[in-house]
Design a protein around this motif. Structure first.
Motif, PDB file in Angstrom:
ATOM      1  N   LEU A 227      95.539  63.845  23.849  1.00 29.15           N
ATOM      2  CA  LEU A 227      94.420  64.705  24.185  1.00 29.15           C
ATOM      3  C   LEU A 227      94.382  65.026  25.661  1.00 29.15           C
ATOM      4  CD1 LEU A 227      91.726  62.879  22.047  1.00 29.15           C
ATOM      5  CD2 LEU A 227      93.122  64.828  21.410  1.00 29.15           C
ATOM      6  N   GLY A 228      93.617  66.036  26.004  1.00 29.85           N
ATOM      7  CA  GLY A 228      93.407  66.428  27.390  1.00 29.85           C
ATOM      8  C   GLY A 228      93.876  67.834  27.612  1.00 29.85           C
ATOM      9  N   ALA A 229      93.314  68.521  28.595  1.00 29.44           N
ATOM     10  CA  ALA A 229      93.684  69.916  28.826  1.00 29.44           C
ATOM     11  C   ALA A 229      93.978  70.142  30.284  1.00 29.44           C
ATOM     12  CB  ALA A 229      92.553  70.840  28.385  1.00 29.44           C
ATOM     13  N   THR A 230      95.095  70.742  30.559  1.00 30.37           N
ATOM     14  CA  THR A 230      95.456  71.135  31.905  1.00 30.37           C
ATOM     15  C   THR A 230      96.173  72.460  31.838  1.00 30.37           C
ATOM     16  OG1 THR A 230      95.761  68.813  32.505  1.00 30.37           O
ATOM     17  CG2 THR A 230      96.659  70.444  34.002  1.00 30.37           C
TER      18      THR A 230
ATOM     19  N   TYR B 140      94.792  60.396  29.465  1.00 29.95           N
ATOM     20  CA  TYR B 140      93.464  60.602  30.028  1.00 29.95           C
ATOM     21  C   TYR B 140      92.688  59.299  29.960  1.00 29.95           C
ATOM     22  CZ  TYR B 140      93.557  65.498  31.098  1.00 29.95           C
ATOM     23  OH  TYR B 140      93.833  66.690  31.696  1.00 29.95           O
TER      24      TYR B 140
ATOM     25  N   GLY C 218      92.411  69.684  23.466  1.00 29.84           N
ATOM     26  CA  GLY C 218      92.406  69.514  24.909  1.00 29.84           C
ATOM     27  C   GLY C 218      91.060  69.181  25.512  1.00 29.84           C
ATOM     28  N   TRP C 219      90.093  68.755  24.701  1.00 24.21           N
ATOM     29  CA  TRP C 219      88.730  68.601  25.212  1.00 24.21           C
ATOM     30  C   TRP C 219      88.587  67.603  26.375  1.00 24.21           C
ATOM     31  CZ3 TRP C 219      86.271  63.911  25.109  1.00 24.21           C
ATOM     32  CH2 TRP C 219      86.786  62.939  24.241  1.00 24.21           C
TER      33      TRP C 219
ATOM     34  N   GLY D  27      90.204  67.290  28.988  1.00 24.13           N
ATOM     35  CA  GLY D  27      90.565  67.896  30.261  1.00 24.13           C
ATOM     36  C   GLY D  27      89.723  69.102  30.627  1.00 24.13           C
TER      37      GLY D  27
ATOM     38  N   TRP E 154      97.880  67.244  27.744  1.00 24.66           N
ATOM     39  CA  TRP E 154      97.707  68.042  26.534  1.00 24.66           C
ATOM     40  C   TRP E 154      98.878  69.009  26.381  1.00 24.66           C
ATOM     41  CZ3 TRP E 154      95.464  73.350  26.911  1.00 24.66           C
ATOM     42  CH2 TRP E 154      95.397  73.966  25.666  1.00 24.66           C
TER      43      TRP E 154
ATOM     44  N   GLY F 223      98.936  73.237  26.182  1.00 25.36           N
ATOM     45  CA  GLY F 223      98.887  74.164  27.300  1.00 25.36           C
ATOM     46  C   GLY F 223     100.155  74.982  27.438  1.00 25.36           C
TER      47      GLY F 223
ATOM     48  N   ASP G 110      95.862  72.924  17.773  1.00 25.93           N
ATOM     49  CA  ASP G 110      94.829  72.307  18.609  1.00 25.93           C
ATOM     50  C   ASP G 110      93.577  71.920  17.843  1.00 25.93           C
ATOM     51  OD1 ASP G 110      96.314  72.402  20.925  1.00 25.93           O
ATOM     52  OD2 ASP G 110      95.617  74.395  21.471  1.00 25.93           O
TER      53      ASP G 110
ATOM     54  N   TYR H 190     102.819  70.416  16.943  1.00 31.51           N
ATOM     55  CA  TYR H 190     103.439  70.842  18.207  1.00 31.51           C
ATOM     56  C   TYR H 190     104.958  70.822  18.105  1.00 31.51           C
ATOM     57  CZ  TYR H 190      98.900  70.150  20.595  1.00 31.51           C
ATOM     58  OH  TYR H 190      97.601  70.213  20.993  1.00 31.51           O
TER      59      TYR H 190
END
Length: 623
Positions: free
Chosen positions: A14-17, A105, A202-203, A205, A515, A518, A550, A562
């Motif tokens: 998880l995570g968004a960048t 994260y 991606g929440w 991030g 993530w 991205g 996602d 993915y």
């Protein structure tokens, strides 16, 4: 004593960048050890008791020598897209989540990980609790209202339905745009929640930096103030939630940060950080040193404490066997690739693209350039995926499994000859309509490692009948070629406009974060002049398929999605007209620090929203 921080690591799911181009010259343990041997445990064992007890009284300066100076401090200013900007800001503004050394994260301003609740109508509600006692450097409490204000700034003027508008300059509103605006609930100064229209991988991030509501009035003010990192009236720097406060900027020479004496301290559960209090360094000075040899000289002469930059062979030669320096590089979310222009004269033919993939021998690049710098932390056969990188438990070598990247000249010959090519007397293939099989490859000129990478592949691919011409442009100006107006007009119009033959092969790195979703922005069917898809790939089936990844809640199922999406772009198994990405290798930044000048160094996670200053509290200059 020199400590090499090598080893295979994994990314969080998880995570968004947002993706950032890696400009030139200047991102869970896989197995359970039988004894305490993790780096976190080792670091804890090596930290002397009381080392950080007197930090508040220390007066030492920390010096970072770096090759790139940001044009301003607004990361998403149209004139700015440099990783170094994010690295510097991490010392001043913290987020709900930070990034660990392992690329995961980890709660930063949060007391504990947020909770995600799936609702019956398909929406999800995320509930957060901030740590107690959070404060800005000017003494103002940091509360849930600051988080909501950050959301308001990001979304001001943005139309959630059309995806247009927005006052605040930001590279991506992915995830944030899916938050239902009137769903925010600020239960207390430390507790808040909101609801999203659907699950978004991606929440974590979405809020990697929280803005001070009392110092930045709105989106327009944010755009203006961030450039120089100043209060609206110019009376001083913006308040910090991190361990450092912005100081003086002598453009072209240095940038200075000073200790935040009001810092609330690092998260108590973050094992990457030994010092939970204020920084031991009273100040940080960033010296902008463009020349690689000058950076090396600065460290060796005791004029700098550390460097973290794009790897160059000179660094390994200078520091690898010197006990006065610690090499602490670890794999990050950065990968080098050869990207193919699907409108190019030769590589518009997928058989030619696949022939090139078969003929390329990535092991030669690894053996000559990367293994000497990073040991066995990177696979010797090179990288075979663009979504999951090699230190992830979800990594699948899609390209390798297809037989690519291994120097299979027989397979390459068969494809080229089937496409109408014949080998000339000099060993180079020719086509009756397309002519000689000459492919131009370009990169950021002046980056020695990349240029050597080109030369190795140029020589190796000539054995397979490809004539590779090197056509570089100095520094970051190179990106004006693959992302130039004429070429982007070509890919957006799918060949109807612009100039479709400005390049055939581009070599650079994509920089992402924990993530992997991205990366998708570089592959979606081009729709506007701001597209990240310079390759020209357009496939509605891919667009539809990848859009679902996602929203998959289960980690393993999402990871498999993915990996399947990657098959479209690195192989022809999902799309016979696919295969335009030839991933070469994951590429850590080169990070080393001086044992002569420092009593203790710090972990430096290699990712957009991390970098060498994210754990600046652990650097301790010698008295």
């Amino acid at each position: 004593m020199q400590k090499l921080r090598f080893g295979r690591r994994s990314f969080a799911v998880l995570g968004a960048t947002a993706l950032i181009l890696a400009a030139c010259g200047a991102e869970d343990e896989a197995a359970e050890p039988a004894a305490p041997t993790t780096e976190e445990e080792t670091a804890a064992e090596e930290t002397p008791a009381g080392l950080y007890d007197d930090c508040a009284s220390q007066t030492g300066e920390l010096v970072w020598a770096h090759e790139q100076e940001p044009p301003d401090m607004h990361l998403d200013d149209p004139a700015n897209n440099l990783t170094v900007t994010a690295w510097i800001r991490q010392a001043m503004w913290e987020g709900l989540y930070g990034i660990s050394e392992a690329g995961a994260y980890t709660p930063e301003l949060l007391a504990e990980p947020a909770t995600v609740t799936e609702n019956a109508d398909g929406t999800v509600t995320i509930a957060y609790t901030l740590r107690d006692g959070l404060t800005w450097s000017d003494g103002t409490p940091l509360t849930s209202a600051d988080v909501k204000h950050t959301y308001d700034v990001i979304m001001e003027g943005f139309d959630r339905e059309t995806g247009e508008g927005g006052v605040y300059l930001i590279g991506s509103r992915l995830g944030v745009r899916d938050i239902v605006p009137d769903s925010w609930e600020l239960t207390s100064d430390t507790e808040f929640s909101f609801t999203m229209e659907a699950f978004f991988a991606g929440w974590p991030g979405m809020f990697v930096e929280i803005m001070p509501a009392h110092a930045i009035a709105d989106a327009a003010a944010a755009n203006e103030q961030l450039r120089e990192w100043q209060l609206a009236d110019g009376s001083g720097p913006l308040p910090s939630s991190g361990p450092m406060v912005f100081g003086e900027w002598n453009r072209g020479v240095t940038m200075g940060l000073v200790r935040n004496d009001a810092y609330h301290g690092a998260h108590p559960d973050n094992d990457d950080i030994a010092n939970k209090g204020v920084a031991c360094a009273a100040s940080v000075r960033i010296t902008f040193v463009a020349d690689t040899d000058a950076q090396i000289n600065a460290l060796q002469a005791g004029e700098a404490d550390f460097i973290m930059t794009q790897p160059q062979l000179q660094f390994g030669e200078a520091f690898a066997d010197d006990p006065d320096f610690t090499l602490a590089a670890s794999p990050g979310p950065v990968f080098e690739h050869w990207g193919l222009n699907t409108f190019g004269r030769h590589v518009s033919d997928p058989d030619v693209r696949e022939a090139l993939a078969y003929a390329m021998d990535k092991s030669r690049v690894m053996e000559a350039l990367y293994t000497p710098l990073f040991g066995d932390s990177l696979p010797a056969e090179g990288l075979g995926n663009t979504y999951w990188l090699s230190n992830s438990p979800y990594y699948v070598d899609n390209a390798g499994n297809a037989g690519y990247g291994q120097g299979d000249i027989a397979a390459s010959d068969a494809l080229l000859e089937g496409a109408g090519y014949t080998k000339g007397a000099d060993g180079i293939y020719e086509h009756p309509e397309r002519g000689r099989l000459t492919l131009r490859v370009g990169t950021t000129g002046g980056n020695v490692l990349r240029e050597l990478q080109q030369q190795i592949l140029q020589e190796q691919l000539s054995e397979a009948g490809f004539e590779i011409e090197i056509d570089n442009t100095p520094g970051a100006a190179y990106f004006g070629v693959p992302f130039g107006e004429d070429h982007i007009a070509c890919v957006v119009s799918q060949g109807a406009e612009g100039n479709c033959e400005t390049w055939e092969i581009t070599q650079f790195a994509w920089v992402g974060g924990p993530w992997p979703g991205g990366q998708t922005g570089a592959y979606l069917t081009p729709a506007d002049a701001g597209t990240n898809n310079t390759y020209g790939y357009a496939n509605a089936e891919f667009d539809e398929f990848v859009s679902g990844c996602d929203s998959i809640v289960d980690d393993a199922e999402r990871a498999a999605c993915y990996n399947e999406a990657d098959l479209y772009v690195t192989t022809r198994t999902k799309d016979p007209n696919g295969l335009f990405m030839l991933p070469l290798t994951q590429k850590p930044s080169f990070y080393t620090y001086s044992n002569r000048r420092l009593e203790a160094g710090a972990i430096a996670p290699d990712a957009n929203n991390a970098g060498p200053l994210v754990y600046v509290v652990d650097f301790k200059p010698r008295s």
